[in-house]
Each structure stands twice: as structure tokens, then as C-alpha cells.
Write a protein that holds these residues in place. Sequence first.
Motif, PDB file in Angstrom:
ATOM      1  N   SER A 129      84.432  41.617  81.434  1.00  0.00           N
ATOM      2  CA  SER A 129      82.768  41.971  81.613  1.00  0.00           C
ATOM      3  C   SER A 129      82.357  41.832  79.929  1.00  0.00           C
ATOM      4  CB  SER A 129      82.883  43.594  81.500  1.00  0.00           C
ATOM      5  OG  SER A 129      81.505  44.013  81.405  1.00  0.00           O
ATOM      6  N   PRO A 130      80.969  41.142  79.932  1.00  0.00           N
ATOM      7  CA  PRO A 130      80.360  41.130  78.689  1.00  0.00           C
ATOM      8  C   PRO A 130      80.160  42.163  78.008  1.00  0.00           C
ATOM      9  CG  PRO A 130      78.895  40.412  80.550  1.00  0.00           C
ATOM     10  CD  PRO A 130      80.207  40.789  81.081  1.00  0.00           C
ATOM     11  N   GLU A 131      80.255  43.405  78.525  1.00  0.00           N
ATOM     12  CA  GLU A 131      79.672  44.400  78.215  1.00  0.00           C
ATOM     13  C   GLU A 131      80.928  45.588  78.149  1.00  0.00           C
ATOM     14  OE1 GLU A 131      76.542  46.220  80.406  1.00  0.00           O
ATOM     15  OE2 GLU A 131      75.118  44.351  80.069  1.00  0.00           O
ATOM     16  N   GLY A 132      81.525  45.492  76.882  1.00  0.00           N
ATOM     17  CA  GLY A 132      82.770  46.283  76.837  1.00  0.00           C
ATOM     18  C   GLY A 132      84.175  45.987  77.282  1.00  0.00           C
ATOM     19  N   GLY A 133      84.121  44.561  78.000  1.00  0.00           N
ATOM     20  CA  GLY A 133      85.441  44.125  78.345  1.00  0.00           C
ATOM     21  C   GLY A 133      86.599  43.947  77.389  1.00  0.00           C
ATOM     22  N   LEU A 134      87.685  44.077  77.641  1.00  0.00           N
ATOM     23  CA  LEU A 134      88.587  43.846  76.674  1.00  0.00           C
ATOM     24  C   LEU A 134      88.792  42.544  75.952  1.00  0.00           C
ATOM     25  CD1 LEU A 134      91.387  44.825  75.382  1.00  0.00           C
ATOM     26  CD2 LEU A 134      92.630  43.879  77.160  1.00  0.00           C
ATOM     27  N   ILE A 135      88.567  41.492  76.871  1.00  0.00           N
ATOM     28  CA  ILE A 135      88.727  40.056  76.223  1.00  0.00           C
ATOM     29  C   ILE A 135      87.374  39.878  75.303  1.00  0.00           C
ATOM     30  CG2 ILE A 135      88.560  37.779  76.713  1.00  0.00           C
ATOM     31  CD1 ILE A 135      91.197  39.070  77.558  1.00  0.00           C
ATOM     32  N   ASN A 136      86.274  40.437  75.873  1.00  0.00           N
ATOM     33  CA  ASN A 136      85.018  40.158  74.874  1.00  0.00           C
ATOM     34  C   ASN A 136      85.005  40.953  73.510  1.00  0.00           C
ATOM     35  OD1 ASN A 136      83.025  38.021  76.125  1.00  0.00           O
ATOM     36  ND2 ASN A 136      83.364  39.440  77.908  1.00  0.00           N
ATOM     37  N   ASN A 137      85.487  42.078  73.745  1.00  0.00           N
ATOM     38  CA  ASN A 137      85.913  42.951  72.643  1.00  0.00           C
ATOM     39  C   ASN A 137      86.400  42.104  71.561  1.00  0.00           C
ATOM     40  OD1 ASN A 137      84.275  45.035  73.527  1.00  0.00           O
ATOM     41  ND2 ASN A 137      85.780  46.208  74.203  1.00  0.00           N
ATOM     42  N   ILE A 138      87.844  41.748  71.942  1.00  0.00           N
ATOM     43  CA  ILE A 138      88.479  40.880  70.894  1.00  0.00           C
ATOM     44  C   ILE A 138      87.928  39.737  70.490  1.00  0.00           C
ATOM     45  CG2 ILE A 138      90.654  39.626  70.918  1.00  0.00           C
ATOM     46  CD1 ILE A 138      91.911  41.309  72.918  1.00  0.00           C
ATOM     47  N   LEU A 139      87.150  38.936  71.182  1.00  0.00           N
ATOM     48  CA  LEU A 139      86.302  37.967  70.763  1.00  0.00           C
ATOM     49  C   LEU A 139      85.460  38.145  69.686  1.00  0.00           C
ATOM     50  CD1 LEU A 139      85.610  35.958  74.091  1.00  0.00           C
ATOM     51  CD2 LEU A 139      87.350  35.197  72.439  1.00  0.00           C
ATOM     52  N   VAL A 140      84.592  39.298  69.952  1.00  0.00           N
ATOM     53  CA  VAL A 140      83.702  39.614  69.004  1.00  0.00           C
ATOM     54  C   VAL A 140      84.010  40.247  67.877  1.00  0.00           C
ATOM     55  CG1 VAL A 140      81.694  41.528  68.749  1.00  0.00           C
ATOM     56  CG2 VAL A 140      81.937  40.246  70.703  1.00  0.00           C
ATOM     57  N   SER A 141      85.267  41.121  67.659  1.00  0.00           N
ATOM     58  CA  SER A 141      86.008  41.704  66.544  1.00  0.00           C
ATOM     59  C   SER A 141      86.862  40.748  65.821  1.00  0.00           C
ATOM     60  CB  SER A 141      86.607  42.980  67.151  1.00  0.00           C
ATOM     61  OG  SER A 141      87.642  42.699  67.936  1.00  0.00           O
ATOM     62  N   VAL A 142      87.416  39.810  66.336  1.00  0.00           N
ATOM     63  CA  VAL A 142      88.399  39.211  65.813  1.00  0.00           C
ATOM     64  C   VAL A 142      87.754  37.582  65.218  1.00  0.00           C
ATOM     65  CG1 VAL A 142      90.520  37.856  65.731  1.00  0.00           C
ATOM     66  CG2 VAL A 142      90.308  40.226  66.922  1.00  0.00           C
ATOM     67  N   LEU A 143      87.128  37.113  66.510  1.00  0.00           N
ATOM     68  CA  LEU A 143      86.571  35.667  66.277  1.00  0.00           C
ATOM     69  C   LEU A 143      85.152  35.517  65.791  1.00  0.00           C
ATOM     70  CD1 LEU A 143      88.270  33.928  69.171  1.00  0.00           C
ATOM     71  CD2 LEU A 143      89.046  33.904  66.744  1.00  0.00           C
ATOM     72  N   HIS A 144      84.492  36.728  65.921  1.00  0.00           N
ATOM     73  CA  HIS A 144      83.168  36.991  65.258  1.00  0.00           C
ATOM     74  C   HIS A 144      82.308  36.159  66.486  1.00  0.00           C
ATOM     75  CE1 HIS A 144      84.334  39.746  62.361  1.00  0.00           C
ATOM     76  NE2 HIS A 144      85.378  38.885  62.036  1.00  0.00           N
ATOM     77  N   ILE A 145      82.469  35.914  67.490  1.00  0.00           N
ATOM     78  CA  ILE A 145      81.467  35.177  68.329  1.00  0.00           C
ATOM     79  C   ILE A 145      81.050  35.969  69.530  1.00  0.00           C
ATOM     80  CG2 ILE A 145      82.922  33.178  68.132  1.00  0.00           C
ATOM     81  CD1 ILE A 145      84.104  33.637  70.839  1.00  0.00           C
ATOM     82  N   ASP A 146      79.650  35.523  70.199  1.00  0.00           N
ATOM     83  CA  ASP A 146      78.913  36.441  71.289  1.00  0.00           C
ATOM     84  C   ASP A 146      79.930  36.822  72.340  1.00  0.00           C
ATOM     85  OD1 ASP A 146      76.838  36.539  69.201  1.00  0.00           O
ATOM     86  OD2 ASP A 146      75.868  34.502  70.044  1.00  0.00           O
ATOM     87  N   PRO A 147      79.641  37.510  73.233  1.00  0.00           N
ATOM     88  CA  PRO A 147      80.195  37.796  74.355  1.00  0.00           C
ATOM     89  C   PRO A 147      80.155  36.764  75.323  1.00  0.00           C
ATOM     90  CG  PRO A 147      79.174  39.663  73.402  1.00  0.00           C
ATOM     91  CD  PRO A 147      78.631  38.694  72.606  1.00  0.00           C
ATOM     92  N   ILE A 148      81.120  36.296  76.074  1.00  0.00           N
ATOM     93  CA  ILE A 148      80.845  35.281  77.091  1.00  0.00           C
ATOM     94  C   ILE A 148      81.179  35.942  78.540  1.00  0.00           C
ATOM     95  CG2 ILE A 148      82.023  33.361  78.141  1.00  0.00           C
ATOM     96  CD1 ILE A 148      83.263  32.860  75.264  1.00  0.00           C
ATOM     97  N   PHE A 149      79.935  35.521  79.406  1.00  0.00           N
ATOM     98  CA  PHE A 149      80.087  36.031  80.901  1.00  0.00           C
ATOM     99  C   PHE A 149      80.934  35.196  81.531  1.00  0.00           C
ATOM    100  CE2 PHE A 149      76.710  37.439  84.348  1.00  0.00           C
ATOM    101  CZ  PHE A 149      77.873  38.393  84.973  1.00  0.00           C
ATOM    102  N   PHE A 150      82.309  35.304  81.529  1.00  0.00           N
ATOM    103  CA  PHE A 150      83.065  34.710  82.156  1.00  0.00           C
ATOM    104  C   PHE A 150      82.978  34.192  83.577  1.00  0.00           C
ATOM    105  CE2 PHE A 150      85.648  36.081  78.228  1.00  0.00           C
ATOM    106  CZ  PHE A 150      85.987  34.675  77.844  1.00  0.00           C
ATOM    107  N   LEU A 151      82.759  35.389  84.285  1.00  0.00           N
ATOM    108  CA  LEU A 151      82.491  35.428  85.784  1.00  0.00           C
ATOM    109  C   LEU A 151      80.984  35.149  86.023  1.00  0.00           C
ATOM    110  CD1 LEU A 151      84.706  38.419  86.865  1.00  0.00           C
ATOM    111  CD2 LEU A 151      85.350  35.956  86.625  1.00  0.00           C
ATOM    112  N   GLY A 152      80.238  34.869  85.207  1.00  0.00           N
ATOM    113  CA  GLY A 152      79.043  34.614  85.626  1.00  0.00           C
ATOM    114  C   GLY A 152      78.243  33.120  84.862  1.00  0.00           C
ATOM    115  N   ASP A 153      79.181  32.348  84.429  1.00  0.00           N
ATOM    116  CA  ASP A 153      79.010  31.198  83.863  1.00  0.00           C
ATOM    117  C   ASP A 153      79.761  30.063  84.446  1.00  0.00           C
ATOM    118  OD1 ASP A 153      78.717  28.877  82.263  1.00  0.00           O
ATOM    119  OD2 ASP A 153      78.699  30.167  80.589  1.00  0.00           O
TER     120      ASP A 153
END
Length: 318
Positions: A150-174
Motif C-alpha cells: 500500500s502507498p499509504e503506510g505499507g511496509l515496503i513503501n515505508n522502507i523506501l521512504v525512510s531508507v532510500l528517501h523516494i516517493d511511495p510507489i503504487f505497486f498495484l495501481g501502476d
Amino acid sequence: MEIQTGSMKKQIITTKTQKQKWNLKKNWPLHILLLPAVIIALIFQYGPMFGLVMAFQNYKPWLGFINSHWVGLEHFRTMLEYPDAKQVIWNTLVISVLKIIFQLLVPITFALLLNEVYKMTFKRTVQTIVYLPHFLSWVILGGILIDMLSPEGGLINNILVSVLHIDPIFFLGDNTWFRFVVIISDIWKEFGFNTIVFLAAIASINPNMYEAALMDGANRWKQTIYITIPSMLPIIIVVGTLSLGGILNAGFDQIFNLYNPLVYQTGDIIDTYVYRVGLQNGDFSYATAVGLFRSVISFILVVCGYWLAYKIAKYRIF
């Protein structure tokens, strides 16, 4: 000589017929036990096949099969001319081929790596852990993946934002990411089961071959290249050729639980398309034609797969 040969053939046929009759008389209780399963198969597997006539009709439920108007191959022509159908067939082929390729490469690689582990406790623990997702349904796994990605609070996107400092990705909607998610999640679920097949193939290799190679100075890498992989080749060919039958089966359960209208362009497959057109839109005849087309192609590929498996690896079921 020809007369004698002919009489011998007749004698053999007569003997076989007598044996079959004798076996039938002797084992008739077993045939009776098999009868309920045969009846169930006829009712639930072959009975519904009568509905395939809808593919050649303009079927209306209130008119039934008999009174509905026959249109011949019109639905098949529409399918081949309709842009959505072409895109769906292309999506199915791409996803299925990628699944077949990676469901061979990943289990083979993992089986080779796991074979190098000498501590049996650790080896069995790892094998059990990777095998476990196979028993979970896509309803459960789909819910887990939706939450994790999930782009809003999903585990993978939280890691991407906090570690890699990139915008959340809508994996299942892109459309760019959806196929990637489908392939990776399918590998995660099924590679543990396929690994067992290849581990069994490795276990059947004669250990004397490794001992001889070791005496000749071959290290573990060379033993893998020149002994393990060539010995696994027949089962790899069998698994690969038999997978051809499912090349138009990209996984309805998985796609249905993960996709949405935003990813129809790259994620809609034949099975989900048939479900949506047939059950949701009520176009039963067109949906049946698409499904029949898929089944015929799959049947041809299954036959070709068995033929290739027999020719290349001498594998046969019958």
C-alpha cells in the motif's frame, strides 16, 4: 510364415481378451468402488461442457440452448478483431512465459544452493519455510500483499521512504510495476514446492560420480557444472515441456485478487477478461468463445509438451 504369424497374433489378442475378462470378473468390487468417482466426473467435468455451444450462439438465458440464435464463428472473429481481446491475450502470454521461465530458474538455483548445505537441521528448516506459502490461498496472500504494498503506510513503501528517501510507489495501481509484482509474488509462493522436485532429482544422482570427480581434483563448482546439472537435465526438460500446457493460464486466483481497473492494460488476462465479460457484463456467448479459444490452444500445447517430453527426455505418462 505369414499364415503362422497371423495366427499367433490372433492367439495373443484372444489371450489378452480372456485375461481382461477374467480380471474384470475378479476385480469387479474395485470397479464398483470407482463408479461414484466416474459419475461425479461425468456430472461436474463433462456435463458442463455442453455449455460450450454458447460460443456458437447469440445465447439468451430466457431462450435456452435450443432456441438461441446460431451465429457460427462470429464471436471468434470479433475476439480476433477486438483490441481489448488482443491485449488480454498478449498480457496472458507475457505473464505466463515469465512465470514458466522464473519458476524453472529460481527453484533450480535454490535447489543447487540448498544441496550444498551439510547441516540437515538447517537445511530442513529452510526447506519447510520456503515450502509453506504454497499451502496458502491467493485470497490470504493477496490481502497480505495489498497491505504490504500500500502507498499509504505499507511496509515496503515505508522502507523506501525512510531508507532510500523516494516517493511511495503504487505497486498495484501502476502498469509499470504490476507485472513485476505478479511475477515476484508467484515465485515467492511456488518456488519452494518446485524446489522439492529438483532436490529429489539431485538426491537420485549416483554419489560414486562425485567421489570419482573429487579424486580427479574437481572442486564443488566443477562437480555442479559437470555432474549435478547434466544429471538434472532430464527432469528440467520434463518440467519445462509440461509447463507449456499452462502457457495461457497466467493464474486467475492471483490476478483476480490483486488487479484493479487501473492495471487492465498490463494485468488483465484471459481468465479475468472472461469472468468480467461473461458474469459481470452478461455477454455469455462471447466469454465462452474466448474461454474455448484458450482451452483449445492449451490442449494443443499440452499434447506438444507430452510429445516433446517423450522425444527429448523419454518421459511418458501412458
